[in-house]
Scaffold this active site. Structure first.
Site, short mmCIF file in Angstrom:
data_model
loop_
_atom_site.label_atom_id
_atom_site.label_comp_id
_atom_site.label_asym_id
_atom_site.label_seq_id
_atom_site.Cartn_x
_atom_site.Cartn_y
_atom_site.Cartn_z
N GLU A 153 -0.49 -53.81 24.09
CA GLU A 153 -0.72 -53.33 25.45
C GLU A 153 -1.86 -54.11 26.10
O GLU A 153 -2.89 -54.37 25.48
CB GLU A 153 -1.09 -51.84 25.40
CG GLU A 153 -1.33 -51.23 26.78
CD GLU A 153 -1.77 -49.78 26.74
OE1 GLU A 153 -1.24 -48.98 27.51
OE2 GLU A 153 -2.66 -49.45 25.92
N LYS A 163 3.77 -49.06 33.04
CA LYS A 163 3.43 -47.75 32.47
C LYS A 163 3.54 -46.67 33.55
O LYS A 163 2.99 -46.83 34.64
CB LYS A 163 2.02 -47.80 31.89
CG LYS A 163 1.61 -46.62 31.02
CD LYS A 163 0.27 -46.92 30.36
CE LYS A 163 -0.13 -45.83 29.38
NZ LYS A 163 -1.40 -46.18 28.68
N CYS A 186 1.47 -47.35 24.62
CA CYS A 186 0.43 -46.44 24.15
C CYS A 186 0.89 -44.97 24.21
O CYS A 186 1.88 -44.60 23.59
CB CYS A 186 -0.83 -46.69 24.96
SG CYS A 186 -2.36 -46.10 24.21
#
Length: 339
Positions: free
Chosen positions: A45, A127, A161
């Site tokens: 990430e 995200k 994540c």
């Protein structure tokens, strides 16, 4: 489409807040993965320009020296840095999943792109909701960024994540019959011994659960944090106490939840590698196919709105492709970036 092939998860430290040097390191790791026979290599990430640890270390006023630097070292989708990575994927004939801070004019997003062995971008996503203090730096996306795509390596998808702690996000991916999942993580050295939920054990358990629930292979790259890296972000003993060196924990899991790769030492940079066979998914899903025979739509169903959302809607709609053709960019200057 091959059923069996080799995959690699990067475990390494970015060159913190330095886009040129981190892209050069990216290209070298792509070459290393290809030399070791991998058909797919995945990066963590916000690998470029490194996870913004400064967000967690103090008040907003103390973050200000980092903000402009972070913006200046974030990639654009049509810039020379992503072009260099696309060229490396094509040069080595390997699929590359890259996590990065994407700069779109005045906003940043925690993005992931999957680049095919021909250099074309086959998947791009942001995200959906950055976690906690991340929301002070990064924007959000929408349901169109929960997507799985057909590739020569099977049906590929990706999340960042703590998107792996969102049950509805996960089910939206499972329902698209994902076969290989990229689970991108930062380093796990933040608040070690203070917040168990941010550590490697808890988050690798979530990653393993994703493989078991989804009946898919999961490739999970992570960042490493060195003592030198800590000094980039920490200027006081109080801040240093919040960061722990090492904390790499890259893994590859099979659709039965088993760990397929050899664990690297948390301080070691390298590649977690495993040979996978998509045919094994059928055996795993024979017991429990979460969006198939093991689902109960009469009891519970998910509404997934996968329509792209925009702050402005114009009659002309979208203006051309997001990613330009790689051949159109081949002659653009890449000074300071490995070609």
């Amino acid at each position: 489409m091959p059923s069996a092939y080799r995959v690699a998860a990067v475990q390494a430290e970015p060159v913190w807040l330095d886009i040129d040097a981190t892209v050069d390191k990216t290209v070298a790791l792509i070459a290393d993965a290809a030399d070791q026979g991998a058909a797919l290599v995945a990066f963590p990430e916000t690998w470029i320009p490194g996870y913004p640890l400064f967000l967690w270390l103090g008040p907003v006023a103390g973050q200000m020296p980092y903000i402009a630097r972070y913006h200046a070292n974030s990639m654009t989708v049509d810039g020379k840095h992503l072009t260099a990575i696309r060229q490396a994927a094509r040069r080595h004939g390997i699929t590359v999943a890259i996590g990065y801070s994407e700069k779109d004019h005045g906003s940043l997003y925690m993005s992931q792109s999957v680049i095919g062995p021909d250099g074309d971008v086959v998947l791009h996503r942001r995200k959906l909701k950055p976690t906690h203090v991340e929301r002070s730096l990064f924007g959000e996306s929408d349901g169109s960024h929960l997507k799985v795509v057909d590739t020569p390596l099977g049906r590929l998808g990706a999340l960042n994540c703590w998107e792996h702690l969102q049950p509805l996000n996960k089910y939206a991916m499972y329902a698209q019959h994902e076969q290989v999942h990229i689970a991108c993580w930062p380093a796990f050295g933040l608040y070690k011994g203070i917040a168990y939920s941010l550590g490697a054990e808890a988050n690798m358990a979530a990653t393993q659960t994703y493989a078991l629930e989804g009946g898919c292979f999961v490739v999970a790259p992570t960042q490493v944090l060195s003592a030198e890296g800590i000094e980039i972000f920490a200027s006081t003993d109080e801040q240093r106490a919040l960061l722990t060196p090492g904390s790499g924990c890259s893994r590859i899991y099979g659709p039965d939840g088993s760990m397929l790769s050899k664990a690297l030492d948390e301080h070691t940079e390298g590649l977690a590698i495993a040979d996978i066979d998509l045919a094994f998914i059928d055996l795993a899903k024979n017991a429990a196919d979460p969006a198939g025979h093991y689902a109960k739509p009469d009891a519970t169903r998910l509404l997934h709105d996968n329509r792209p959302k925009s702050a402005v809607v114009t009659p002309g709609g979208l203006a051309g492709p997001l990613f330009p053709d790689l051949d159109d960019l081949a002659d653009e200057p890449t000074a300071g970036v490995t070609g």
